[in-house]
Structure formats: structure tokens, C-alpha cells
Write a protein that holds these residues in place. Structure first.
Motif, PDB file in Angstrom:
ATOM      1  N   LEU A  82      -9.141 -26.836 -15.435  1.00 16.60           N
ATOM      2  CA  LEU A  82      -8.024 -27.756 -15.681  1.00 16.60           C
ATOM      3  C   LEU A  82      -6.747 -27.132 -15.138  1.00 16.60           C
ATOM      4  CD1 LEU A  82      -6.463 -30.107 -17.040  1.00 16.60           C
ATOM      5  CD2 LEU A  82      -6.604 -28.805 -19.196  1.00 16.60           C
ATOM      6  N   VAL A  83      -6.088 -27.832 -14.217  1.00 16.65           N
ATOM      7  CA  VAL A  83      -4.818 -27.382 -13.637  1.00 16.65           C
ATOM      8  C   VAL A  83      -3.687 -28.142 -14.314  1.00 16.65           C
ATOM      9  CG1 VAL A  83      -3.494 -27.097 -11.505  1.00 16.65           C
ATOM     10  CG2 VAL A  83      -6.004 -27.003 -11.438  1.00 16.65           C
ATOM     11  N   VAL A  84      -2.717 -27.401 -14.883  1.00 17.89           N
ATOM     12  CA  VAL A  84      -1.629 -28.044 -15.616  1.00 17.89           C
ATOM     13  C   VAL A  84      -0.279 -27.545 -15.123  1.00 17.89           C
ATOM     14  CG1 VAL A  84      -3.037 -28.348 -17.685  1.00 17.89           C
ATOM     15  CG2 VAL A  84      -1.596 -26.333 -17.488  1.00 17.89           C
ATOM     16  N   VAL A 131       8.633 -25.388  -8.900  1.00 17.78           N
ATOM     17  CA  VAL A 131       7.673 -26.100  -9.747  1.00 17.78           C
ATOM     18  C   VAL A 131       6.504 -26.670  -8.949  1.00 17.78           C
ATOM     19  CG1 VAL A 131       7.396 -27.949 -11.445  1.00 17.78           C
ATOM     20  CG2 VAL A 131       9.553 -26.672 -11.342  1.00 17.78           C
ATOM     21  N   TYR A 132       6.820 -27.415  -7.901  1.00 18.26           N
ATOM     22  CA  TYR A 132       5.770 -28.100  -7.137  1.00 18.26           C
ATOM     23  C   TYR A 132       4.888 -27.124  -6.367  1.00 18.26           C
ATOM     24  CZ  TYR A 132       3.809 -31.193  -3.485  1.00 18.26           C
ATOM     25  OH  TYR A 132       2.978 -31.869  -2.622  1.00 18.26           O
ATOM     26  N   ASP A 133       5.499 -26.178  -5.668  1.00 13.46           N
ATOM     27  CA  ASP A 133       4.717 -25.252  -4.841  1.00 13.46           C
ATOM     28  C   ASP A 133       3.716 -24.437  -5.665  1.00 13.46           C
ATOM     29  OD1 ASP A 133       6.087 -26.252  -2.679  1.00 13.46           O
ATOM     30  OD2 ASP A 133       7.245 -24.433  -2.278  1.00 13.46           O
ATOM     31  N   PRO A 134       4.114 -23.861  -6.809  1.00 12.92           N
ATOM     32  CA  PRO A 134       3.125 -23.132  -7.614  1.00 12.92           C
ATOM     33  C   PRO A 134       2.014 -24.033  -8.145  1.00 12.92           C
ATOM     34  CG  PRO A 134       5.344 -22.508  -8.246  1.00 12.92           C
ATOM     35  CD  PRO A 134       5.473 -23.691  -7.343  1.00 12.92           C
ATOM     36  N   PHE A 135       2.371 -25.267  -8.500  1.00 12.71           N
ATOM     37  CA  PHE A 135       1.355 -26.199  -8.996  1.00 12.71           C
ATOM     38  C   PHE A 135       0.333 -26.511  -7.914  1.00 12.71           C
ATOM     39  CE2 PHE A 135      -0.245 -30.510  -9.586  1.00 12.71           C
ATOM     40  CZ  PHE A 135      -0.757 -30.426 -10.870  1.00 12.71           C
ATOM     41  N   ARG A 136       0.801 -26.823  -6.716  1.00 10.56           N
ATOM     42  CA  ARG A 136      -0.126 -27.142  -5.626  1.00 10.56           C
ATOM     43  C   ARG A 136      -0.937 -25.916  -5.220  1.00 10.56           C
ATOM     44  NH1 ARG A 136      -0.878 -32.674  -4.366  1.00 10.56           N
ATOM     45  NH2 ARG A 136      -0.988 -32.278  -2.131  1.00 10.56           N
ATOM     46  N   ALA A 137      -0.316 -24.747  -5.283  1.00 11.11           N
ATOM     47  CA  ALA A 137      -1.051 -23.522  -4.972  1.00 11.11           C
ATOM     48  C   ALA A 137      -2.180 -23.310  -5.974  1.00 11.11           C
ATOM     49  CB  ALA A 137      -0.100 -22.325  -4.964  1.00 11.11           C
ATOM     50  N   ALA A 138      -1.889 -23.577  -7.243  1.00 10.82           N
ATOM     51  CA  ALA A 138      -2.924 -23.436  -8.272  1.00 10.82           C
ATOM     52  C   ALA A 138      -4.064 -24.413  -8.034  1.00 10.82           C
ATOM     53  CB  ALA A 138      -2.313 -23.656  -9.657  1.00 10.82           C
TER      54      ALA A 138
END
Length: 269
Positions: A82-84, A131-138
Motif C-alpha cells: 500500500l502506497v500512501v 510531496v508529489y515526487d516522493p510519492f511517485r518515486a515510492a
């Protein structure tokens, strides 16, 4: 016991506030990858509450109420990663590309977000990087690390009333150009849930809500966006009930989709 892995640290978040995104149960055995872009209402101290009133900061405008709890229950039942996002969508909406004006909204239904007004291009870029870049990286890390076919399922909630209009739908099954999994879920829904279920409700691709699904489409992964009315998941009992129904529905639909007759078909219209 599910485990947790960190994504990249974020420059807007203080060290004790980060990271901006996490992966829960990263080694889950399921081929389904769960995503919850609006899991948190957290606003970093550096942004000074974005000028929100306490009511607005705790409202559905700031996050998808019940979505994180529901996602964790589905994760545990399916043994899926699960990616949050751990930052409020009012800081940056991880289900929007940086080019989208509403990636950093200035208004959310009846709430004005003064801290997002008249941001410079540099300030917008800083939010995306934080915020966005770390989320997409995850998310990309999970997809890259997992062998075999993957299915991306994003989990959201919505309000029972929007701009004064009641919403009768309780479960929305949303898709973009690839409707394979949505079609299969809609066909199987009566066997798994008593929720009032509809296709592309209360939102649809035209509303700009399928950014994460588009990543799945680019990779050829089956995908679907699930929307649950938040009055059904605002208690632990409601969360467990809905998560149980969704888990069964997802198991059934993904198993059907993997059958040879379905696996070779894809709607790209």
C-alpha cells in the motif's frame, strides 16, 4: 506482520514531520498494488496551516475521510503493498500532475485555501518536489520491484452531500481508457456488496481524477479507482464491513481478469 519502508525525504517537511510518502507492507504477496493518494490531512508547519480554519483543516477537503483505515484493512486482507501520501491534498494532490491547476487548489467546495493563492511557479514547483515526487518515486519503486503482472487499485472516499446535492451512490467504480477491471468488478459487485454501486461516480476521467490510473495504463497494468461514500467508513465497524466487501470483490474480479479470455483484451478507445 506488515512492514513499512520510507520514501524520499521532503524539503518542505521538517525532519520529524517526514517522509512525504510511505509504502506499507512492501513485500506483500498479492499482485495488487494499493494506492491511497489522499490518506492524510497533515499540513507541514512551514506552511502555517495554509490559512485554514480548524473546521476546514479537519474536513473532507483536506483528506479522504476513512480512506486510509479502509486501505489498511484491504491491505491486510489481501496481503498487498500500500502506497500512501502522508501530506494533505491541500498542500499537493498526488492524484494530479504538476501541470494541473488543481494540484494545489485555491478552493475546495466551500473552503478557500488562502495559503495556496497566487503561488509563484517556483513555489508550485517546490510543493511538487516536496510531496508529489516522493510519492511517485515510492509508487514506481513498488511497481519496479515486483515481478509479474500488476494491478493498481486506488482507494478514495467522497462526501454524502456536495454543493448541497445529496449523493445516492455509495460505491463508485472508476476507470479511464482501460475499463477491463472496472467492467469485471461491476459485473461481480452484486455477489459481494449491498452498496449502491455505479460506474464513474461521483467522478469520472473527465474530472481529472485518473492521473494515477494513467500511470498503470502506460505500463499496461490493469487498474481501477474505488470511491466509497465516507459516511459508510466513518467508524471502525463500517471500515471493516466495507473493506471485507471490497477485498472479496477485488479477489474475484482480478482472478476473472487473469483468465485467458480476459487477459488478452484491453480497451484503448
Amino acid at each position: 506482520m506488515w512492514r513499512m519502508s520510507k520514501a524520499h525525504e521532503s524539503p518542505i517537511l521538517a525532519p520529524h514531520e517526514g517522509p512525504a510518502a510511505r509504502v506499507l507492507n512492501p513485500r506483500g504477496a498479492s499482485g495488487i498494488v494499493l494506492v491511497c493518494e489522499h490518506a492524510s490531512r497533515f499540513i507541514p508547519a512551514s506552511l502555517d496551516t495554509l490559512g485554514l480554519t480548524p473546521e476546514a483543516a479537519q474536513s473532507h477537503a483536506a483528506w479522504d475521510i476513512g480512506a486510509m483505515e479502509m486501505a489498511i484493512e484491504v491491505m491486510a486482507t489481501l496481503d498487498a503493498p500500500l502506497v500512501v501520501s502522508q501530506v494533505s491534498r491541500l498542500v499537493y494532490d498526488c492524484n494530479r500532475p504538476p501541470t494541473a491547476p488543481d494540484a494545489i487548489p485555491t478552493q475546495s467546495e466551500r473552503f478557500a485555501i488562502s495559503g495556496n493563492a497566487e503561488l509563484s511557479p517556483d513555489a508550485r514547483q517546490a510543493r511538487a518536489q516536496a510531496v508529489y515526487d516522493p510519492f511517485r518515486a515510492a509508487l514506481n519503486g513498488v511497481l519496479t520491484d515486483r515481478p509479474g503482472p500488476r494491478t493498481i487499485v486506488t482507494l478514495h472516499s467522497f462526501t454524502p452531500v456536495f454543493h448541497g446535492q445529496p449523493r445516492d451512490v455509495e460505491l463508485g467504480i472508476l476507470h479511464d481508457t482501460d475499463d477491463r477491471l472496472a467492467d469485471t468488478m461491476l459485473a461481480a459487485a452484486p455477489q459481494h456488496t449491498d452498496m449502491v454501486t455505479a460506474r464513474n461516480a461521483p467522478y469520472a476521467a473527465a474530472d481529472g481524477v485518473t492521473h494515477t490510473l494513467q500511470l498503470a495504463i502506460e505500463h499496461g497494468f490493469a487498474n481501477v479507482m474505488i470511491e466509497v461514500r465516507n459516511d459508510l467508513i466513518d467508524t471502525p465497524t463500517g471500515v471493516r464491513r466495507v473493506a471485507y466487501q471490497l477485498s472479496g470483490l477485488l479477489r474475484d474480479a482480478t482472478a476473472t481478469l487473469s483468465e485467458p479470455h480476459f487477459a488478452g483484451t484491453r480497451d484503448t478507445a
